[in-house]
Design an enzyme around this catalytic site. Structure first.
Site, PDB file in Angstrom:
ATOM      1  CE1 TYR A  25      38.769  61.054  53.895  1.00  0.00           C
ATOM      2  CE2 TYR A  25      40.556  60.570  52.371  1.00  0.00           C
ATOM      3  CZ  TYR A  25      40.025  61.336  53.392  1.00  0.00           C
ATOM      4  OH  TYR A  25      40.731  62.384  53.905  1.00  0.00           O
ATOM      5  N   GLY A  26      35.638  59.021  48.863  1.00  0.00           N
ATOM      6  CA  GLY A  26      35.757  59.368  47.442  1.00  0.00           C
ATOM      7  C   GLY A  26      35.522  60.850  47.224  1.00  0.00           C
ATOM      8  NE  ARG A  48      34.871  48.322  48.617  1.00  0.00           N
ATOM      9  CZ  ARG A  48      34.436  48.141  47.390  1.00  0.00           C
ATOM     10  NH1 ARG A  48      33.615  47.157  47.117  1.00  0.00           N
ATOM     11  NH2 ARG A  48      34.795  48.973  46.417  1.00  0.00           N
ATOM     12  CG  ASP A  82      23.479  57.804  45.217  1.00  0.00           C
ATOM     13  OD1 ASP A  82      23.175  58.209  46.340  1.00  0.00           O
ATOM     14  OD2 ASP A  82      24.075  58.506  44.381  1.00  0.00           O
ATOM     15  CD  GLU A  83      26.379  53.448  41.744  1.00  0.00           C
ATOM     16  OE1 GLU A  83      25.668  54.409  42.096  1.00  0.00           O
ATOM     17  OE2 GLU A  83      27.487  53.584  41.210  1.00  0.00           O
ATOM     18  CG  HIS A 107      21.406  61.610  45.263  1.00  0.00           C
ATOM     19  ND1 HIS A 107      20.356  62.447  44.937  1.00  0.00           N
ATOM     20  CD2 HIS A 107      21.581  60.811  44.173  1.00  0.00           C
ATOM     21  CE1 HIS A 107      19.923  62.159  43.719  1.00  0.00           C
ATOM     22  NE2 HIS A 107      20.639  61.168  43.228  1.00  0.00           N
ATOM     23  N   GLY A 133      32.453  66.974  44.227  1.00  0.00           N
ATOM     24  CA  GLY A 133      33.195  66.694  45.450  1.00  0.00           C
ATOM     25  C   GLY A 133      34.479  67.507  45.618  1.00  0.00           C
ATOM     26  CB  SER A 252      28.805  88.637  17.139  1.00  0.00           C
ATOM     27  OG  SER A 252      28.091  87.530  16.616  1.00  0.00           O
TER      28      SER A 252
HETATM   29  P1  NDP Z   1      32.394  57.898  45.184  1.00  0.00           P
HETATM   30  O1  NDP Z   1      32.171  56.991  44.013  1.00  0.00           O
HETATM   31  O2  NDP Z   1      33.460  58.905  45.043  1.00  0.00           O
HETATM   32  O3  NDP Z   1      32.658  56.974  46.476  1.00  0.00           O
HETATM   33  C1  NDP Z   1      33.827  56.270  46.598  1.00  0.00           C
HETATM   34  C2  NDP Z   1      33.901  55.692  48.005  1.00  0.00           C
HETATM   35  O4  NDP Z   1      32.873  54.706  48.177  1.00  0.00           O
HETATM   36  C3  NDP Z   1      35.220  55.007  48.247  1.00  0.00           C
HETATM   37  O5  NDP Z   1      35.596  55.191  49.591  1.00  0.00           O
HETATM   38  C4  NDP Z   1      34.883  53.560  47.968  1.00  0.00           C
HETATM   39  O6  NDP Z   1      35.671  52.671  48.676  1.00  0.00           O
HETATM   40  C5  NDP Z   1      33.480  53.461  48.523  1.00  0.00           C
HETATM   41  N1  NDP Z   1      32.757  52.335  47.944  1.00  0.00           N
HETATM   42  C6  NDP Z   1      32.411  52.152  46.649  1.00  0.00           C
HETATM   43  N2  NDP Z   1      31.750  50.993  46.492  1.00  0.00           N
HETATM   44  C7  NDP Z   1      31.697  50.412  47.723  1.00  0.00           C
HETATM   45  C8  NDP Z   1      31.151  49.201  48.224  1.00  0.00           C
HETATM   46  N3  NDP Z   1      30.523  48.327  47.424  1.00  0.00           N
HETATM   47  N4  NDP Z   1      31.314  48.933  49.535  1.00  0.00           N
HETATM   48  C9  NDP Z   1      31.941  49.788  50.350  1.00  0.00           C
HETATM   49  N5  NDP Z   1      32.488  50.957  49.946  1.00  0.00           N
HETATM   50  C10 NDP Z   1      32.356  51.263  48.654  1.00  0.00           C
HETATM   51  O7  NDP Z   1      31.019  58.548  45.612  1.00  0.00           O
HETATM   52  P2  NDP Z   1      30.615  60.089  45.541  1.00  0.00           P
HETATM   53  O8  NDP Z   1      31.406  60.821  46.580  1.00  0.00           O
HETATM   54  O9  NDP Z   1      30.609  60.570  44.150  1.00  0.00           O
HETATM   55  O10 NDP Z   1      29.099  60.002  46.026  1.00  0.00           O
HETATM   56  C11 NDP Z   1      28.791  59.798  47.392  1.00  0.00           C
HETATM   57  C12 NDP Z   1      27.393  60.352  47.640  1.00  0.00           C
HETATM   58  O11 NDP Z   1      27.411  61.766  47.406  1.00  0.00           O
HETATM   59  C13 NDP Z   1      26.330  59.777  46.726  1.00  0.00           C
HETATM   60  O12 NDP Z   1      25.144  59.655  47.440  1.00  0.00           O
HETATM   61  C14 NDP Z   1      26.195  60.842  45.641  1.00  0.00           C
HETATM   62  O13 NDP Z   1      24.928  60.884  44.998  1.00  0.00           O
HETATM   63  C15 NDP Z   1      26.392  62.102  46.487  1.00  0.00           C
HETATM   64  N6  NDP Z   1      26.804  63.278  45.731  1.00  0.00           N
HETATM   65  C16 NDP Z   1      27.891  63.203  44.916  1.00  0.00           C
HETATM   66  C17 NDP Z   1      28.323  64.327  44.231  1.00  0.00           C
HETATM   67  C18 NDP Z   1      29.608  64.291  43.443  1.00  0.00           C
HETATM   68  O14 NDP Z   1      30.143  65.358  43.171  1.00  0.00           O
HETATM   69  N7  NDP Z   1      30.141  63.153  43.068  1.00  0.00           N
HETATM   70  C19 NDP Z   1      27.582  65.592  44.296  1.00  0.00           C
HETATM   71  C20 NDP Z   1      26.533  65.593  45.279  1.00  0.00           C
HETATM   72  C21 NDP Z   1      26.137  64.454  45.939  1.00  0.00           C
HETATM   73  P3  NDP Z   1      36.727  51.706  47.912  1.00  0.00           P
HETATM   74  O15 NDP Z   1      37.760  52.607  47.372  1.00  0.00           O
HETATM   75  O16 NDP Z   1      37.232  50.831  48.961  1.00  0.00           O
HETATM   76  O17 NDP Z   1      35.952  51.041  46.824  1.00  0.00           O
END
Ligand code: NDP
Length: 336
Positions: A25-26, A48, A82-83, A107, A133, A252
């Site tokens: 939910y990021g 999580r 992704d990582e 991704h 996002g 310019s």
């Molecule tokens: P975020 O870093 O914003 O994701 C955060 C979320 O992932 C939170 O809900 C967090 O939960 C959860 N999370 C992080 N680590 C763990 C873990 N070890 N176990 C379980 N949950 C975990 O990610 P993004 O939204 O930036 O990226 C998501 C995907 O979207 C990726 O594949 C990225 O490449 C792709 N993408 C991203 C873009 C962007 O604008 N950022 C653009 C296009 C694609 P908690 O708070 O509990 O840690």
């Protein structure tokens, strides 16, 4: 030329009676969950920890542990960084996948580089917004859209494209368009863009700063000129709006001539093969291997590099100018 899908190509009917589980939910997770919900799709969220729990609840969603959300999903969207895919998906997600569910990535990285292997029998799809996002949400709310890249890696159900395009439709991307690609093409071009553009900007700015300050010019004046004023935001905005070269007319005549004159100088200088080397390292998995080892090593090199570049004098000048210009920059950059 890539095939481009637009509204009309996506049918939300492909998600009728089905639940979409959004894992994470990021940046992307929240925006895509809310857009899908507002498009009338049944959504559950897998998250999580407590970090985003209240936000999801305030948004009218019910956050569940990842495995529970996965078990409820006919479509499972892996919107986690992704990582962590390599560790989290096989442990908390794959064992709970419903029979015949589709797994959607934003991704191509982890699938293309073999860091995750979705179990057989499940569609593996890609809907990769080419947008940050938070803007995925604000553009949707404004009735606009954003481009995406879409691909199908495995069509186990024979309906993987229907699901892919329905998701692209539901998050609002087809209002602008979705370009058909492959996981490989999306991953490599995305990484190449970040690594070449990002590294070039960092080094170009720091070297320019050093050259001018060494020649006796005031660090704050130099930083203001190079980036601090926010003018660069306007320059990029007009490049995107008008076109890279057509946008020169906003500058310019002296600036136009100077930019083209120096561009020709750079263009004609001997090619050191750096771009090709970066591309080769991305395509042969060399970079993915370095990044995997870096994670296993506790991000030591990353911390060293951050320290190395952030201790540069540029940062001090930048800090002073940012303090002075806080309100102006807020106006220039908008609220995001
Ligand atoms: P975020 O870093 O914003 O994701 C955060 C979320 O992932 C939170 O809900 C967090 O939960 C959860 N999370 C992080 N680590 C763990 C873990 N070890 N176990 C379980 N949950 C975990 O990610 P993004 O939204 O930036 O990226 C998501 C995907 O979207 C990726 O594949 C990225 O490449 C792709 N993408 C991203 C873009 C962007 O604008 N950022 C653009 C296009 C694609 P908690 O708070 O509990 O840690």
């Amino acid at each position: 030329m890539a095939k481009i899908y637009s509204e009309g190509d996506g049918d939300l009917g492909a998600l009728d009676g089905r639940t979409v589980a959004i894992l994470g939910y990021g940046n992307q997770g929240r925006s895509q969950a809310l857009n899908l919900k507002d498009s009338g799709v049944a959504v559950v969220v897998g998250n999580r920890s407590d970090r985003f729990r209240d936000l999801a609840v305030d948004d009218g969603l019910e956050p569940l542990p990842l495995s529970e959300a996965t078990a409820r999903g006919d479509v499972v969207m892996a919107l986690l960084p992704d990582e962590v895919h390599q560790e989290v998906l096989p442990r908390d997600v794959f064992p709970s996948l419903k029979e015949g569910s589709a797994v959607v990535f934003a991704h191509g990285y982890s699938v293309h580089f073999g860091e995750v292997d979705v179990p057989d029998g499940h569609d593996v799809c890609l809907v990769a917004p080419k947008m940050l996002g938070p803007a995925v949400r604000t553009l949707y709310l404004a009735g606009r859209g954003f481009p995406s890249l879409v691909a199908v890696h495995r069509d186990a159900s024979g309906r993987a494209w229907d699901v892919t395009l329905a998701i692209a439709q539901g998050i609002g991307s087809l209002r602008v368009g979705a370009w058909e690609t492959t996981f490989e093409e999306e991953a490599i071009t995305d990484l190449f863009g970040e690594q070449v553009g990002g590294s070039g900007a960092i080094v170009g700015l720091l070297r320019s700063f050093e050259t001018l300050v060494k020649a006796g010019y005031d660090p704050d004046v130099v930083e203001l000129e190079l980036i601090g004023s926010g003018e660069l935001v306007e320059v990029i905005r007009t490049q995107v709006r008008d076109g890279l070269l057509a946008s020169l007319r906003n500058h310019s005549p002296t600036s136009q001539f100077g930019q083209l004159y120096r561009a020709a100088e750079l263009w004609d200088s001997p090619d050191d093969g750096r771009l090709q080397r970066i591309l080769d390292e991305l395509r042969n998995g060399g970079f993915a291997e370095v990044w995997r080892r870096e994670r296993e090593d506790g991000y030591r090199t990353m911390r060293d590099l951050e320290e190395r570049f952030s201790s540069h004098d540029f940062g001090r000048a930048e800090g002073r100018n940012r303090d002075r210009l806080r309100d102006v920059l807020h106006e220039t950059l908008g609220s995001q």
